[in-house]
Design a protein around this motif. Structure first.
Motif, short mmCIF file in Angstrom:
data_model
loop_
_atom_site.label_atom_id
_atom_site.label_comp_id
_atom_site.label_asym_id
_atom_site.label_seq_id
_atom_site.Cartn_x
_atom_site.Cartn_y
_atom_site.Cartn_z
N GLU A 175 18.68 -6.97 109.87
CA GLU A 175 19.61 -7.32 110.79
C GLU A 175 19.64 -6.39 112.22
OE1 GLU A 175 23.56 -7.76 109.17
OE2 GLU A 175 23.17 -9.79 108.21
N GLU A 176 19.63 -5.12 111.68
CA GLU A 176 19.59 -3.97 112.78
C GLU A 176 18.19 -4.30 113.63
OE1 GLU A 176 20.15 -0.45 110.90
OE2 GLU A 176 22.28 -0.75 110.62
N SER A 216 19.10 -6.13 103.86
CA SER A 216 19.50 -7.18 104.61
C SER A 216 20.06 -6.54 105.73
CB SER A 216 20.71 -7.94 103.91
OG SER A 216 20.23 -8.93 102.77
N THR A 248 15.83 -16.23 109.81
CA THR A 248 16.36 -15.43 108.67
C THR A 248 17.31 -16.06 107.55
OG1 THR A 248 18.49 -14.64 109.77
CG2 THR A 248 16.34 -13.19 110.04
N LEU A 261 16.55 -7.05 114.15
CA LEU A 261 16.21 -8.26 114.85
C LEU A 261 16.01 -8.24 115.99
CD1 LEU A 261 18.75 -10.73 112.96
CD2 LEU A 261 16.01 -10.70 112.85
#
Length: 800
Positions: free
Chosen positions: A654-655, A650, A672, A657
């Motif tokens: 996120e990093e 996860s 997401t 995106l």
């Protein structure tokens, strides 16, 4: 009664102490019976004491010899001066030792008095035992200067005195003392053929002794009053007794008759009518006669029993032979018998039915005509060599059936003995033609399997968990570079790369916990130091109780495939980076335009004397956004370390995106649904980033120029085995795939860009497999595609 101390118990059980006590009591008793009453060494009748001691030598062997000679020496030292006692004792030692050796060598392994030979051995020993002292006693005493006492007998009388004592005492001691007496003393018994004496035997012995006493009294009376010598009458009672009762009771009669004779002679004062020499001669002669007669009688009894047994055996053999033939003819296999001359003497009905010939045609050497010509020489040579060496006979050969077809037979034969004599062979023949065909087919199948494994470069292996043994196919051996399989599982681990042994052991645990096959990729180090990448599919075989008994699997060397994939990965990264550059160039132009505009404003502020603080902050923010895009590109390009670490998927998504959003089509929207507190996975950040980027870029290509949504989801998952997994799902609302495309989309180098699925999913599949995960694809043409990936949670996290 108080119990004896332990040490006294041990002493009382000593064989030497018991033997000494027995000899001492016997010598003391015979010192009274012989009439000397222990007042002198010489006895007025016969030498019971030396005879008893020599009988002990025959019964107890060398131990008896040692203790008897010590008692001899003690007696001589008591009655004679020590200088005379020593040589006399040595004469007895030499005489009785030589007599024992000669008697034992004549008897051989026979028990005393059990056969004619051992009886003659006893008579020889009785003659030799007193010979040397009888010849040399007086001579030695004179040489030593000792005065020979008056009344010392001459050599012949002295020898007769000693021989009569042995003949009177030794037979009964050997007949009844070599069994229970030796066992009581602590020596192994020599014989066990004596039956216990019954009350009838005791009565018969009393009658015989009474008859002997009467005959002896008549002999003395007739000679004293009428001068008539009727000594032969004394032989009749023991002779008749021996004829009916044999050796066993004859020895008792000899001993009891001798004791009665010497006692009556001593206390009846018969010396005037029957001299001591005549008494000794009488006892010696009739003892020899009775012993020889008893041996003959026993042998006749044994012969008679043997004849009876042979008759019984013959009748039983005739019945057994008939019974055997009946059983053999009803047996489901072919049976045969041969004689000691190697010729066939019997074949059963099944044999005759098989060959279609008569028994007359098969007997002798006729059976060999049914052998296949190619097998005949080998078969007959094997049979004859087995017969010559009396060994078990086992071989195979082809025999002609009645219809002309040759059938393979397993022939098994064993030596046959009758009464210890080789009598031939008995055996059977079992048709193994079908087994031969199955064995040949199995051999061909194994050869085909080995050939197929060599062509496909797939090797098989097996681990037997009962005995911890391993079995590798030839291709598996070639794959690892060894000539034979390791002896156990621990030895197999020596070929696994040190950094991957724990992962290898984890696979073994998963096989225990699940019935589904488990895939694993690992590196091995061959003996020459070369590293190879192996992919194995492993499964377990369980017993009736559900316990895992074997682990089997197949392995394939995918080193070359992995190298090609790595090269493809590198090319794809460059292609992807080039593709990304087109999408990112516009964003960088906007960022650079903003930097230029803010810089011009800053210069204006400076020209007007102001401080362009706000413009500088704006330039810094734009530069940081550009830096993030560059860092994400570098991560995707794999410029960071490849070492696997614990990752939260996860957080990785996120990093990425921002990079993903600028990389996808302008018509695509990224949504997401990322689960928090996911279990960690052990992987390289570059691999996970590449995996996510590939899936998202494929979704973007599928959406193309129309509006669509790309949804990225992470979640907790579990395999069928119940082990924790991490799920990653990328769904799109693109064009979807046909069933044919979906079936081939994971093939290496397969491209679907023309159909809207461009960046090869084979790359994603390779990453997932390398992480021991699985990938599932669901797609419907015109609706979209969902790709679900499951990765195993790290062991540290799952144990927690």
């Amino acid at each position: 009664m108080p119990e004896l101390p332990r040490y006294l118990k041990r002493i009382s059980k000593s064989p030497d102490l018991r033997l000494f006590a027995f000899l001492a009591i016997g010598v003391a008793a015979f010192g009274v019976v012989d009439g000397s009453l222990w007042k002198s060494l010489l006895t007025p009748t016969i030498a019971y004491r030396p005879g008893f001691l020599f009988a002990s030598v025959l019964a107890f062997g060398w131990r008896g010899l040692i203790w008897s000679q010590l008692i001899f020496f003690a007696a001589f030292a008591w009655f004679l001066p020590l200088p005379a006692a020593i040589p006399i004792a040595l004469l007895y030692l030499l005489s009785q030792t030589s007599a024992f050796v000669v008697a034992r060598s004549i008897a051989g392994k026979e028990s005393w008095l059990s056969r004619e030979r051992s009886t003659l051995a006893l008579l020889a020993g009785a003659a030799m035992a007193p010979a040397i002292p009888a010849l040399l006693n007086n001579v030695v005493l004179r040489i030593l200067g000792s005065k020979v006492p008056p009344g010392v007998p001459g050599a012949v009388d002295s020898w007769l005195r000693g021989a009569a004592g042995v003949l009177a005492v030794a037979p009964v001691l050997l007949a009844y003392g070599s069994g229970w007496l030796k066992e009581w003393i602590g020596s192994p018994p020599d014989r066990d053929w004596q039956e216990p004496i019954s009350a009838r035997n005791v009565l018969e012995l009393f009658v015989e002794t009474g008859a002997w006493t009467g005959a002896l009294w008549l002999t003395v009376h007739f000679k004293a009053h009428y001068g008539v010598n009727v000594t032969y009458l004394t032989v009749l009672p023991p002779l008749a007794f021996t004829l009916f009762r044999g050796m066993r009771l004859a020895t008792l009669a000899l001993a009891s008759n001798a004791v009665v004779a010497t006692t009556l002679w001593t206390f009846g004062h018969w010396a005037s009518a029957l001299s001591a020499t005549d008494l000794r001669l009488l006892i010696a002669i009739y003892s020899v006669t009775i012993l020889i007669l008893a041996a003959v009688v026993d042998e006749r009894k044994r012969s008679r029993r043997r004849v009876d047994e042979l008759l019984i055996d013959k009748a039983a053999l005739r019945g057994s032979e008939k019974h055997f033939r009946t059983l053999a003819n009803s047996a489901p296999v072919m049976m045969w018998m041969s004689g000691s001359d190697k010729l066939c003497t019997f074949v059963n009905k099944q044999w005759l039915d098989f060959t279609g010939r008569s028994i007359e045609q098969e007997l002798g050497s006729g059976w060999a005509t049914g052998l296949h010509p190619e097998d005949m020489a080998r078969f007959i040579a094997k049979y004859e060599s087995s017969v010559d060496s009396r060994e078990r006979f086992q071989t195979e050969g082809r025999f002609r059936r009645a219809d002309g077809e040759y059938r393979w037979m397993f022939v098994n034969g064993a030596p046959l003995y009758h009464e210890g004599q080789f009598a031939g062979y008995v055996g059977s023949c079992v048709d193994i033609t079908e087994q031969k065909l199955i064995t040949e087919q199995l051999r061909e199948s194994e050869a085909q399997l080995a050939y197929a494994q060599r062509l496909t470069q797939v090797g098989s292996f097996e681990w037997n968990m009962k005995d911890n043994s391993t079995l590798w196919s030839k291709e598996k051996l070639r794959m690892i570079g060894v000539s034979q399989a390791p002896p156990d599982f621990e030895a197999c681990l020596t070929y696994v790369h040190s950094s991957e042994k724990n992962a290898f052991l984890e696979i073994e645990k998963r096989v225990h916990e699940t019935n589904a096959p488990v895939e694993v990729e690992y590196r091995v180090v061959r003996p020459d130091g070369e590293e190879r990448v192996i992919r194995s599919i492993v499964g377990g075989i369980r017993g009736d109780t559900g316990v895992l008994v074997r682990i089997v699997g197949a392995s394939q060397d995918i080193t070359d495939v992995r190298r090609a994939q790595e090269e493809s990965f590198a090319r794809q990264k460059l292609e992807t980076i080039g593709t990304l550059a087109n999408g990112i160039a516009h964003d960088f132009n906007n960022l650079l335009s903003a930097v230029i505009a803010q810089a011009e404003l800053a210069f204006s502020e400076l020209d007007s004397g102001g401080i362009p603080e706000e413009e500088l902050y704006a330039i810094r923010d734009v530069a940081m956004r550009g830096s993030e895009i560059v860092r994400e590109l570098m991560i995707y390009a794999g410029t960071e370390s490849e070492a696997p670490v614990l990752l939260n998927i996860s957080l990785v998504v996120e990093e990425m995106l921002k990079l993903l959003k600028v990389s996808v089509s302008k018509n695509a929207t990224i949504e997401t649904d990322l689960a928090s507190q996911l279990p960690s996975v052990l992987a390289s950040p570059a691999r996970i980033s590449q995996l996510v980027m590939n899936l998202v870029m494929n979704a973007s290509e599928a959406i193309g120029n129309r509006d669509g949504v790309i949804r990225i989801t992470t979640r907790h998952a579990a395999a069928e085995s119940g082990l924790p997994y991490v799920g990653l799902e990328v769904c799109d609302t693109g064009c979807g795939m046909t069933p044919g495309t979906r079936a081939r989309v994971l093939e290496p180098f397969f491209s679907t860009k023309s159909a809207g699925r461009g960046l090869g999913l084979a790359v994603a599949d390779g990453i997932v497999r390398r992480l021991s995960g699985s990938i599932q694809i669901e797609s419907e043409l015109g609706i979209g595609t969902s790709i679900r990936i499951s990765l195993p949670a790290a062991a540290e996290h799952s144990r927690a």
